[in-house]
Design a protein around this motif. Structure first.
Motif, PDB file in Angstrom:
ATOM      1  N   VAL A 258      88.877  11.831  40.821  1.00 31.70           N
ATOM      2  CA  VAL A 258      89.570  13.047  41.253  1.00 31.70           C
ATOM      3  C   VAL A 258      88.580  14.200  41.158  1.00 31.70           C
ATOM      4  CG1 VAL A 258      91.428  14.693  40.761  1.00 31.70           C
ATOM      5  CG2 VAL A 258      91.854  12.230  40.550  1.00 31.70           C
ATOM      6  N   ILE A 259      88.429  14.916  42.262  1.00 33.53           N
ATOM      7  CA  ILE A 259      87.512  16.064  42.281  1.00 33.53           C
ATOM      8  C   ILE A 259      88.356  17.326  42.360  1.00 33.53           C
ATOM      9  CG2 ILE A 259      85.677  17.207  43.587  1.00 33.53           C
ATOM     10  CD1 ILE A 259      85.261  14.074  44.587  1.00 33.53           C
ATOM     11  N   LEU A 260      88.261  18.119  41.329  1.00 37.47           N
ATOM     12  CA  LEU A 260      89.087  19.315  41.230  1.00 37.47           C
ATOM     13  C   LEU A 260      88.319  20.486  41.835  1.00 37.47           C
ATOM     14  CD1 LEU A 260      91.708  20.502  40.267  1.00 37.47           C
ATOM     15  CD2 LEU A 260      90.893  20.347  37.930  1.00 37.47           C
ATOM     16  N   ALA A 261      88.746  20.899  43.029  1.00 34.88           N
ATOM     17  CA  ALA A 261      88.074  21.985  43.764  1.00 34.88           C
ATOM     18  C   ALA A 261      89.126  23.006  44.172  1.00 34.88           C
ATOM     19  CB  ALA A 261      87.353  21.412  44.980  1.00 34.88           C
ATOM     20  N   ALA A 262      89.935  23.399  43.216  1.00 41.93           N
ATOM     21  CA  ALA A 262      91.080  24.273  43.508  1.00 41.93           C
ATOM     22  C   ALA A 262      90.744  25.752  43.309  1.00 41.93           C
ATOM     23  CB  ALA A 262      92.273  23.873  42.652  1.00 41.93           C
ATOM     24  N   GLY A 263      89.466  26.104  43.300  1.00 42.91           N
ATOM     25  CA  GLY A 263      89.059  27.502  43.211  1.00 42.91           C
ATOM     26  C   GLY A 263      89.705  28.199  42.032  1.00 42.91           C
ATOM     27  N   PRO A 264      90.284  29.408  42.238  1.00 37.40           N
ATOM     28  CA  PRO A 264      90.865  30.146  41.123  1.00 37.40           C
ATOM     29  C   PRO A 264      92.092  29.468  40.509  1.00 37.40           C
ATOM     30  CG  PRO A 264      91.199  31.299  43.214  1.00 37.40           C
ATOM     31  CD  PRO A 264      90.293  30.157  43.498  1.00 37.40           C
ATOM     32  N   TRP A 265      92.635  28.464  41.197  1.00 32.62           N
ATOM     33  CA  TRP A 265      93.820  27.764  40.679  1.00 32.62           C
ATOM     34  C   TRP A 265      93.434  26.567  39.788  1.00 32.62           C
ATOM     35  CZ3 TRP A 265      93.664  30.026  45.484  1.00 32.62           C
ATOM     36  CH2 TRP A 265      94.647  30.970  45.735  1.00 32.62           C
ATOM     37  N   THR A 266      92.171  26.344  39.581  1.00 32.46           N
ATOM     38  CA  THR A 266      91.711  25.158  38.856  1.00 32.46           C
ATOM     39  C   THR A 266      92.366  25.014  37.478  1.00 32.46           C
ATOM     40  OG1 THR A 266      89.627  25.177  40.049  1.00 32.46           O
ATOM     41  CG2 THR A 266      89.610  24.086  37.900  1.00 32.46           C
ATOM     42  N   ALA A 267      92.470  26.119  36.751  1.00 33.90           N
ATOM     43  CA  ALA A 267      92.999  26.038  35.387  1.00 33.90           C
ATOM     44  C   ALA A 267      94.497  25.734  35.355  1.00 33.90           C
ATOM     45  CB  ALA A 267      92.701  27.327  34.627  1.00 33.90           C
ATOM     46  N   LYS A 268      95.176  25.921  36.473  1.00 32.09           N
ATOM     47  CA  LYS A 268      96.607  25.567  36.498  1.00 32.09           C
ATOM     48  C   LYS A 268      96.768  24.051  36.324  1.00 32.09           C
ATOM     49  CE  LYS A 268      98.092  29.667  38.255  1.00 32.09           C
ATOM     50  NZ  LYS A 268      98.605  30.658  37.358  1.00 32.09           N
ATOM     51  N   LEU A 269      95.804  23.284  36.812  1.00 36.69           N
ATOM     52  CA  LEU A 269      95.876  21.828  36.688  1.00 36.69           C
ATOM     53  C   LEU A 269      95.066  21.320  35.510  1.00 36.69           C
ATOM     54  CD1 LEU A 269      95.524  20.941  40.456  1.00 36.69           C
ATOM     55  CD2 LEU A 269      97.539  20.571  39.033  1.00 36.69           C
ATOM     56  N   TYR A 270      94.088  22.117  35.103  1.00 37.08           N
ATOM     57  CA  TYR A 270      93.192  21.676  34.037  1.00 37.08           C
ATOM     58  C   TYR A 270      92.922  22.892  33.141  1.00 37.08           C
ATOM     59  CZ  TYR A 270      89.465  18.845  32.024  1.00 37.08           C
ATOM     60  OH  TYR A 270      88.688  18.111  31.167  1.00 37.08           O
ATOM     61  N   SER A 272      91.896  23.764  30.320  1.00 33.86           N
ATOM     62  CA  SER A 272      90.722  24.106  29.512  1.00 33.86           C
ATOM     63  C   SER A 272      89.530  24.527  30.361  1.00 33.86           C
ATOM     64  CB  SER A 272      90.352  22.964  28.568  1.00 33.86           C
ATOM     65  OG  SER A 272      90.136  21.795  29.288  1.00 33.86           O
ATOM     66  N   ALA A 273      89.655  24.486  31.682  1.00 31.24           N
ATOM     67  CA  ALA A 273      88.586  25.026  32.530  1.00 31.24           C
ATOM     68  C   ALA A 273      88.672  26.553  32.501  1.00 31.24           C
ATOM     69  CB  ALA A 273      88.750  24.523  33.964  1.00 31.24           C
ATOM     70  N   PRO A 274      87.630  27.227  32.049  1.00 33.21           N
ATOM     71  CA  PRO A 274      87.710  28.693  31.893  1.00 33.21           C
ATOM     72  C   PRO A 274      87.505  29.418  33.221  1.00 33.21           C
ATOM     73  CG  PRO A 274      85.561  27.910  31.183  1.00 33.21           C
ATOM     74  CD  PRO A 274      86.318  26.701  31.663  1.00 33.21           C
ATOM     75  N   ILE A 275      88.442  29.219  34.124  1.00 35.66           N
ATOM     76  CA  ILE A 275      88.285  29.774  35.472  1.00 35.66           C
ATOM     77  C   ILE A 275      89.521  30.595  35.834  1.00 35.66           C
ATOM     78  CG2 ILE A 275      88.153  29.152  37.937  1.00 35.66           C
ATOM     79  CD1 ILE A 275      86.516  26.681  36.991  1.00 35.66           C
ATOM     80  N   SER A 276      89.289  31.796  36.371  1.00 38.53           N
ATOM     81  CA  SER A 276      90.421  32.617  36.795  1.00 38.53           C
ATOM     82  C   SER A 276      90.098  33.265  38.135  1.00 38.53           C
ATOM     83  CB  SER A 276      90.747  33.662  35.726  1.00 38.53           C
ATOM     84  OG  SER A 276      89.618  34.467  35.513  1.00 38.53           O
ATOM     85  N   GLY A 277      90.943  34.195  38.557  1.00 39.58           N
ATOM     86  CA  GLY A 277      90.769  34.783  39.879  1.00 39.58           C
ATOM     87  C   GLY A 277      90.658  36.291  39.834  1.00 39.58           C
ATOM     88  N   LEU A 352      96.953  36.266  39.754  1.00 40.12           N
ATOM     89  CA  LEU A 352      96.862  35.182  40.736  1.00 40.12           C
ATOM     90  C   LEU A 352      98.265  34.631  41.041  1.00 40.12           C
ATOM     91  CD1 LEU A 352      94.744  33.279  42.177  1.00 40.12           C
ATOM     92  CD2 LEU A 352      95.092  31.735  40.234  1.00 40.12           C
ATOM     93  N   PRO A 353      98.677  34.665  42.311  1.00 38.00           N
ATOM     94  CA  PRO A 353      99.998  34.105  42.628  1.00 38.00           C
ATOM     95  C   PRO A 353      99.934  32.579  42.662  1.00 38.00           C
ATOM     96  CG  PRO A 353      98.925  34.848  44.623  1.00 38.00           C
ATOM     97  CD  PRO A 353      97.976  35.148  43.488  1.00 38.00           C
ATOM     98  N   ALA A 354     101.089  31.944  42.922  1.00 37.37           N
ATOM     99  CA  ALA A 354     101.145  30.480  42.872  1.00 37.37           C
ATOM    100  C   ALA A 354     100.326  29.823  43.976  1.00 37.37           C
ATOM    101  CB  ALA A 354     102.607  30.026  42.967  1.00 37.37           C
ATOM    102  N   THR A 355     100.294  30.445  45.152  1.00 39.95           N
ATOM    103  CA  THR A 355      99.567  29.828  46.269  1.00 39.95           C
ATOM    104  C   THR A 355      98.841  30.887  47.096  1.00 39.95           C
ATOM    105  OG1 THR A 355     101.360  30.094  47.871  1.00 39.95           O
ATOM    106  CG2 THR A 355     101.411  28.089  46.534  1.00 39.95           C
ATOM    107  N   THR A 356      97.989  30.419  47.981  1.00 38.88           N
ATOM    108  CA  THR A 356      97.248  31.355  48.850  1.00 38.88           C
ATOM    109  C   THR A 356      98.196  32.132  49.767  1.00 38.88           C
ATOM    110  OG1 THR A 356      96.927  29.631  50.520  1.00 38.88           O
ATOM    111  CG2 THR A 356      95.152  29.930  48.945  1.00 38.88           C
ATOM    112  N   SER A 357      99.320  31.515  50.123  1.00 39.45           N
ATOM    113  CA  SER A 357     100.203  32.208  51.057  1.00 39.45           C
ATOM    114  C   SER A 357     101.008  33.319  50.379  1.00 39.45           C
ATOM    115  CB  SER A 357     101.141  31.218  51.752  1.00 39.45           C
ATOM    116  OG  SER A 357     101.786  30.438  50.789  1.00 39.45           O
TER     117      SER A 357
END
Ligand SMILES: Cc1cc2nc3c(=O)[nH]c(=O)nc-3n(C[C@H](O)[C@H](O)[C@H](O)COP(=O)(O)OP(=O)(O)OC[C@H]3O[C@@H](n4cnc5c(N)ncnc54)[C@H](O)[C@@H]3O)c2cc1C
Length: 457
Positions: A258-270, A272-277, A352-357
């Motif tokens: 599984v390659i997690l490439a969810a940009g600013p949403w990465t930490a929502k799924l993982y 402990s990844a110190p990533i925000s938007g 950061l909202p739930a989705t890009t839309s």
């Protein structure tokens, strides 16, 4: 002698931004990829390039960062453009990049001093050129010449280029689909984990509990990934994802990788990844006449003037004829073949909202941008505004770090995220590296130790 049989890989990419789509492309170009044996599925929650990857500037520069992947990525961009007619398909071209200090001639209306730099500009440039008009290129004639206070070249056409990010990203996924990648529109809600034998340090085939014919019976958890080993001889592995399809039905898709490439949403799924938007606004304008190929980091000073008749009410809703004194603003201006793109500094006003839309576009911020750049160029002032938009930059919350590319310590789970303000530039190198990690078990094209997610998660 019998040749060992290649192991089947079921690869899931989460996120259809530039990182996910370019990764899909490079996976299909890896010499070990066999579409009859392996599967690659990209799952995107809203639409391809619906986030920053479709709304970014698209500047490419050999002087970008981090320097362990930038020269590689800059070269790969040129190769991709050569191979797939990038000039026509995604607006690839060489540009000159400069630092411009200029006094706005016309109106302005806001307190412009609150932005957070997106981080591309190299520090000290403006100060160095402040008040000195020298070396302004002749073909930079779409900026009001008598208003220019300073100009310094940052990168010439050997060192700087551009793409149209939306067109590049959608082209990448189209090329990947032609080689067997499947795109699913759905929102991943959790990663699914299993316990695997603990002595492996290589990217592997599916975990031992994984049976291809059975649906996985995973420990469904998006929050319990912080521990990567369940006992001294066992460790955690990922064996699929849970997602909601477009009719909101829950589904499980099994995976070896599984390659997690969810940009600013990465930490929502993982988590402990110190990533925000970080939100940033941008506009596109069709200029009154075509303009020369420049990317400009600006510092615009605008004296207080009557409001622009074009601008909408300020954030406070007022429409007073004279607004508070504006100090300065630093929009980035990128001339493209058929339009001018302008983006603002970042703001932290809306989470950061739930989705890009669901990204909130503050139209008054777009109008500020338009006022700023219209005050320094008649081609812009007399042009037509075609888009007002906002998106979130994926940032790593630990100073000086990012992007995070590589294995996570969870068997089969790779991170490709946190590309901050250089994700368009660094996408090809990221995709190539991930393809090597999946198929070769190691990064052959770049030393990625400084970007190792395991350093911070
Ligand atoms: C204003 C601005 C200007 C920029 N200019 C430049 C530039 O000139 N040059 C440059 O190199 N970089 C630039 N950047 C940076 C660049 O845009 C980003 O680094 C890059 O787009 C990040 O790509 P990404 O694929 O990681 O993230 P995104 O583009 O955010 O894509 C992530 C995707 O994941 C999807 N997703 C999220 N969660 C889920 C889920 N649970 N299930 C399924 N899908 C999910 C989202 O819907 C989204 O499509 C700029 C950024 C901004 C904001």
């Amino acid at each position: 002698m019998t040749v060992p049989k290649a192991e089947k890989k079921n690869i899931i990419i989460i996120g259809g931004g530039i990182i996910g789509c370019t990764t899909a492309y490079y996976l299909t170009r890896h010499p070990s990829y066999d579409p009859k044996l392996h599967t690659i599925t990209l799952i995107e929650a809203t639409r391809i390039a619906g986030g920053a990857s479709g709304k970014a500037g698209g500047l490419l520069a050999i002087w970008a960062y981090p320097n362990n992947i930038v020269p590689l990525s800059f070269r790969l961009h040129a190769e991709l453009a050569g191979e797939h007619n990038g000039e026509e398909n995604w607006g690839y071209r060489r540009v000159t990049c400069g630092d411009l200090e200029v006094e706005g001639r016309d109106w302005s209306d806001q307190d412009l001093s609150k932005g957070h730099s997106l981080g591309k500009r190299r520090k000290g440039r403006n100060e160095a050129t402040s008040g000195v008009v020298r070396g302004v290129p002749e073909d930079l004639n779409w900026i009001l010449q008598d208003q220019i206070k300073g100009y310094e070249e940052i990168g010439n056409t050997d060192a700087t280029a551009q793409v149209h990010p939306y067109l590049f990203t959608t082209s990448m996924i189209r090329l990947a689909e032609e080689r067997g990648v499947k795109v699913i529109f759905g929102s991943v809600t959790a990663l699914s984990y299993v316990s695997v034998p603990g002595n492996s340090h290589q990217m592997t085939s599916p975990p031992s509990e994984y049976h291809h014919s059975d649906p996985p019976s995973p420990t469904l958890s998006s929050t319990s990934q912080s521990s990567t080993s369940s006992s001294p001889s066992r460790r955690k592995g990922v064996n699929g994802v849970v997602y909601h399809d477009s009719s909101n039905k829950e589904r499980v898709l099994e995976a070896s990788h599984v390659i997690l490439a969810a940009g600013p949403w990465t930490a929502k799924l993982y988590p402990s990844a110190p990533i925000s938007g970080l939100r940033a606004h941008s506009v596109t304008i069709t200029p009154a006449e075509p303009v020369s190929a420049y990317a400009l980091f600006t510092k615009i000073t605008v004296p207080p003037r009557p409001r622009s008749p074009l601008s909408s009410p300020s954030r406070s809703g007022s429409r007073s004829p004279m607004e508070p004194v504006a100090t300065s603003a630093s929009p980035e201006i990128y001339a493209r073949a058929n339009e001018i793109y302008v983006c603002s500094e970042g703001d932290m006003e809306v989470e950061l909202p739930a989705t890009t839309s669901e990204v909130e576009v503050d139209e008054s911020r777009c109008d500020e941008l338009i006022s700023q750049v219209a005050s320094i160029s008649d081609q812009i002032r007399k042009g037509i505004v075609t888009r007002k938009q906002a998106c979130y930059l994926p940032i790593v919350n630990i100073g000086g770090l990012g992007p995070l590319i590589g294995e996570t310590g969870v068997e089969g789970l790779l991170l490709a995220s946190g590309h901050s303000c250089w994700g368009i530039n660094n996408a090809p190198a990221t995709g190539l590296i991930i393809s090597e990690l999946v198929f070769d078990g190691t990064s052959k094209s770049a030393d990625i130790r400084s970007m190792d997610p395991k350093r911070v998660i």
